[in-house]
Motif scaffolding. Structure first.
Motif, PDB file in Angstrom:
ATOM      1  N   ASP A 148       0.855  -1.181   0.000  1.00 60.86           N
ATOM      2  CA  ASP A 148       0.000   0.000   0.000  1.00 60.86           C
ATOM      3  C   ASP A 148       0.895   1.236   0.000  1.00 60.86           C
ATOM      4  O   ASP A 148       1.782   1.366   0.825  1.00 60.86           O
ATOM      5  N   ASP A 150      -9.095  -2.307  -3.413  1.00 62.28           N
ATOM      6  CA  ASP A 150      -8.327  -1.352  -2.623  1.00 62.28           C
ATOM      7  C   ASP A 150      -7.298  -0.692  -3.555  1.00 62.28           C
ATOM      8  O   ASP A 150      -7.661   0.188  -4.332  1.00 62.28           O
ATOM      9  N   ASN A 151      -6.062  -1.168  -3.533  1.00 66.18           N
ATOM     10  CA  ASN A 151      -5.010  -0.406  -4.218  1.00 66.18           C
ATOM     11  C   ASN A 151      -4.752  -0.853  -5.648  1.00 66.18           C
ATOM     12  O   ASN A 151      -4.893  -2.034  -5.977  1.00 66.18           O
ATOM     13  N   MET A 155      -7.017   7.981  -1.072  1.00 69.79           N
ATOM     14  CA  MET A 155      -6.129   7.245  -0.164  1.00 69.79           C
ATOM     15  C   MET A 155      -4.821   6.867  -0.859  1.00 69.79           C
ATOM     16  O   MET A 155      -4.302   5.764  -0.709  1.00 69.79           O
ATOM     17  N   SER A 193      -3.367   5.337  -3.202  1.00 68.57           N
ATOM     18  CA  SER A 193      -3.170   4.332  -4.251  1.00 68.57           C
ATOM     19  C   SER A 193      -4.427   3.605  -4.698  1.00 68.57           C
ATOM     20  O   SER A 193      -4.333   2.645  -5.464  1.00 68.57           O
ATOM     21  N   ASP A 194      -5.612   4.032  -4.250  1.00 69.41           N
ATOM     22  CA  ASP A 194      -6.791   3.217  -4.543  1.00 69.41           C
ATOM     23  C   ASP A 194      -7.145   3.188  -6.040  1.00 69.41           C
ATOM     24  O   ASP A 194      -6.893   4.132  -6.783  1.00 69.41           O
TER      25      ASP A 194
HETATM   26 MG    MG Z   1      -5.775   1.803  -0.226  1.00 70.42          MG
END
Ligand code: MG
Ligand code: F6P
Length: 495
Positions: free
Chosen positions: A225, A283-284, A318, A320-321
Motif C-alpha cells: 500500500d 483497494d489499491n 487514499m 493508491s486506490d
Molecule cells: Mg488503499
C-alpha cells in the motif's frame, strides 16, 4: 456513522477512533503521516507543472496557459490545506454549495459536519478533534474539491495527483509481477482443461488448495500500500512480494476463514440469468489490483464463477486506490516492454499473455469494473443495508445473488467495523453490524494497518503487544498498524 436503527437498538457500540486519541496510530497518522503524504503529492504536482506547458504545446493544446495557471491555484490550495492540518484546531469547512451539483455526496459531508453523530456539538469538527475515518475520507474529498473548482476538464478528467507514485511503485513490483505471471501462464492450460469445476466435484481438493493460494496472493497484495510505503526501496518491495515471502508470512495470518468462504462459494446459488458472481471491493492499484485480477482469472478459468465485478473509486483516493482508468493503465503497463523489460522479444511473454487474457474477459463482460461515489463517501459499511445510505449497493448485491463480496484491504476493514474501539476479541460478526445478518456473504482480506482489529482469540493481542514492544517499539498495540500481520474474515450473512 452507523445506520440509525442499529445505533438505537444497541448501547454497547464503542466510539470511533478520533484524531486526538493520543497513542493511537490514527493520532500519529493525522499529525505526522498526512502532512508527509500531502507534501509528496504537492511535489508530484509541481513536477507535473514544470513540464506541463511544454507537453501541452507539443500536443497542440491551445489553452495551455490557462491550464497551467489553474494548476498553480490548485497547488496553493493544497499547500494551505496542509497548513490547516498541521495546525490541527482548524474547523473542517463545509463543501461549497455550488459544487454539490457536480459531486452530490458533498451534501452528505456537510450534513454530518452540521450535526456529527459522535457526541460532538454541531459545526465543531476540526482536523484535531474529528473521527479518524471521517476526516481521512473528507481529506481526499477536499483535495478533489480543488480540482473541481478549477473548472478545467484537464485537471478534473485527465489528471490523477497520485498517478506518478502509483506508476513508480508498480514498476518496482517487477519481480513479484513476473513470478506470478509465469506461474499463471503455466497453470492456465490446466485450469481450462483438467481442473475445470464440475458438478461431480472431481477436482475439488486441488481447486480448494489453489483457491487458498490465490486468496493469499490477493491478501498479501494488500501489503503493497503506497501510503505505508512512502520511502520503500526496491528491496523492501521485493521482500513483501513473491512466493517465498508469502510462505514466511503464513504464521502472520491471525484469523483464516478461507475454508468457510470456499464452502459458501461452492454451495451458493447462481443467478438464473447471469450465473455465479463474485464481487471484489477493490483497494489499491498496481500490484494489489494485479493480484486481485489473478484471483478473478483463476475463478473464471476454472468455471467456479461466471462473472467477477470489480468495484473502484470515482476520485483519486487514499493515495493508491483503484480508479477505472488504473485498470487500463495496468494492462498497458503489462504490454509495454519499456515498462516491464522482457528477456525475449516474442509476444508470447507472460506479461502480455496475462494482459490479453484479462482483456478477453473484459470484452466478454465476464470481468466488469465500475465505480460508485458510495465507496468514497464517509459512510461506514453498516450502511450497506436495505434502509440505509448504502441501500442501492445493497440491492445490487442481493439482486445479483452474488456468491461472495470480497472487501480488500485496511480501509475497507475499518469501514466494515466502523473503525471503532472494539475490544480485540469481539467477534467479527458483532463488529460488522447489519452485515452479519442481512444476507450478504462477506470476505475481508486485510493486512492490518490501523488500530482496529476484532475476532482475535484470548491472549493473542496481549502476546503480540509484548512482542512488538520487545522489538523496541513505543506502543505494543501498534503491531496492528505495521502491515506485518493479516486477517481473513468471513461472514455468511445469516444469523
Ligand atoms: Mg488503499
Ligand atoms: O492511515 C492508515 C492508512 O494509510 C489509511 O489510509 C488506510 O486505512 C490504510 O492505511 C490504507 O491501507 P489500504 O490501502 O490497505 O486500505
Amino acid at each position: 456513522m452507523t445506520s440509525t436503527t442499529d445505533k438505537q437498538s444497541s448501547t454497547s457500540i464503542p466510539p470511533v477512533f478520533h484524531n486526538n486519541d493520543k497513542g493511537t496510530f490514527g493520532y500519529y497518522t493525522a499529525t505526522e503521516r498526512w502532512p508527509i503524504i500531502i507534501s509528496n503529492c504537492i511535489n508530484d504536482l509541481d513536477n507535473h507543472l514544470n513540464q506541463l506547458s511544454a507537453n501541452l504545446l507539443k500536443e497542440g493544446v491551445a489553452d495551455y496557459e490557462l491550464i497551467e495557471s489553474s494548476g498553480k491555484v490548485i497547488k496553493n490550495k493544497i499547500l494551505a490545506l496542509r497548513k490547516d492540518i498541521v495546525k490541527g484546531d482548524v474547523l473542517l469547512e463545509k463543501f461549497p454549495e455550488k459544487l454539490i451539483a457536480k459531486r452530490p455526496i458533498y451534501k452528505d459531508f456537510n450534513l454530518y459536519l452540521e450535526n456529527p453523530d459522535d457526541g460532538q456539538p454541531p459545526n465543531s469538527l476540526t482536523w484535531a478533534n474529528s473521527g479518524w475515518l471521517f476526516s481521512e475520507v473528507y481529506l481526499y474529498n477536499r483535495i478533489h474539491q480543488y480540482f473541481l473548482e478549477s473548472g478545467s476538464a484537464y485537471w478534473i478528467k485527465q489528471f490523477d495527483i497520485f498517478n506518478a507514485v502509483k506508476q513508480s511503485t508498480f514498476k518496482s513490483s517487477i519481480y513479484g509481477v513476473l513470478e506470478l505471471a509465469i506461474k499463471y501462464k503455466n497453470l492456465h492450460p490446466k485450469f481450462i482443461n483438467e481442473l475445470t469445476y464440475n458438478a461431480e466435484g472431481t477436482n475439488l481438493d486441488t481447486l480448494q488448495i489453489l483457491f487458498n493460494e490465490f486468496v493469499e496472493i490477493s491478501l498479501w497484495g494488500n501489503a503493497t500500500d503506497l501510503s505505508l510505503l512512502t520511502n520503500a526501496t526496491l528491496e523492501d518491495i521485493k521482500s513483501i512480494q513473491g512466493a517465498e515471502a508469502r510462505k514466511k508470512s503464513e504464521s502472520k495470518i491471525l484469523i483464516n476463514d478461507t475454508k468457510r468462504a470456499w464452502e459458501h462459494l461452492l454451495s451458493s446459488n447462481k443467478n438464473e440469468k447471469s450465473g455465479k458472481r463474485v464481487d471484489i471491493i477493490c483497494d489499491n492499484s498496481g500490484f494489489e489490483l494485479y493480484a486481485d485480477l489473478l484471483l478473478a482469472l483463476f475463478l473464471l478459468d476454472t468455471r467456479i464463477v461466471d462473472k467477477v465485478v470489480f468495484h473502484s473509486k470515482d476520485i483519486p483516493y487514499m493515495v493508491s486506490d483503484v480508479m477505472n482508468k488504473d485498470l487500463t493503465i495496468l494492462l498497458n503497463d503489462l504490454m509495454d516492454p519499456s515498462f516491464f523489460p522482457r528477456n525475449d522479444n516474442t509476444n508470447d511473454d507472460p506479461f502480455t499473455f496475462l494482459a490479453d487474457h484479462v482483456i478477453e474477459y473484459l470484452n466478454s463482460e465476464k470481468i466488469i469494473i465500475k465505480d460508485d461515489p458510495f465507496w468514497t463517501n464517509y459512510f461506514d459499511y453498516w450502511s450497506i443495508d436495505s434502509n440505509s445510505e448504502g441501500s442501492a449497493i445493497y440491492n445490487e448485491f442481493i439482486e445479483s445473488k452474488t456468491s461472495l463480496i470480497i472487501f480488500k484491504g485496511d480501509l475497507n476493514y475499518r469501514k466494515l467495523t466502523g473503525d471503532r474501539r472494539w475490544d480485540r476479541t469481539t467477534p467479527f460478526k458483532a463488529a460488522i453490524g447489519p452485515l452479519s445478518h442481512n444476507g450478504l456473504p462477506i470476505l475481508s482480506l486485510r493486512t492490518c494497518k490501523a488500530d482496529v482489529v476484532v475476532g482475535l482469540s484470548d491472549g493473542v493481542d496481549e502476546k503480540l503487544c509484548k512482542e512488538w514492544e520487545a522489538l523496541g517499539h513505543e506502543y505494543g498495540s501498534w503491531w496492528c498498524s505495521s502491515g506485518k500481520w493479516a486477517v481473513i474474515c468471513f461472514s455468511e450473512g445469516t444469523s
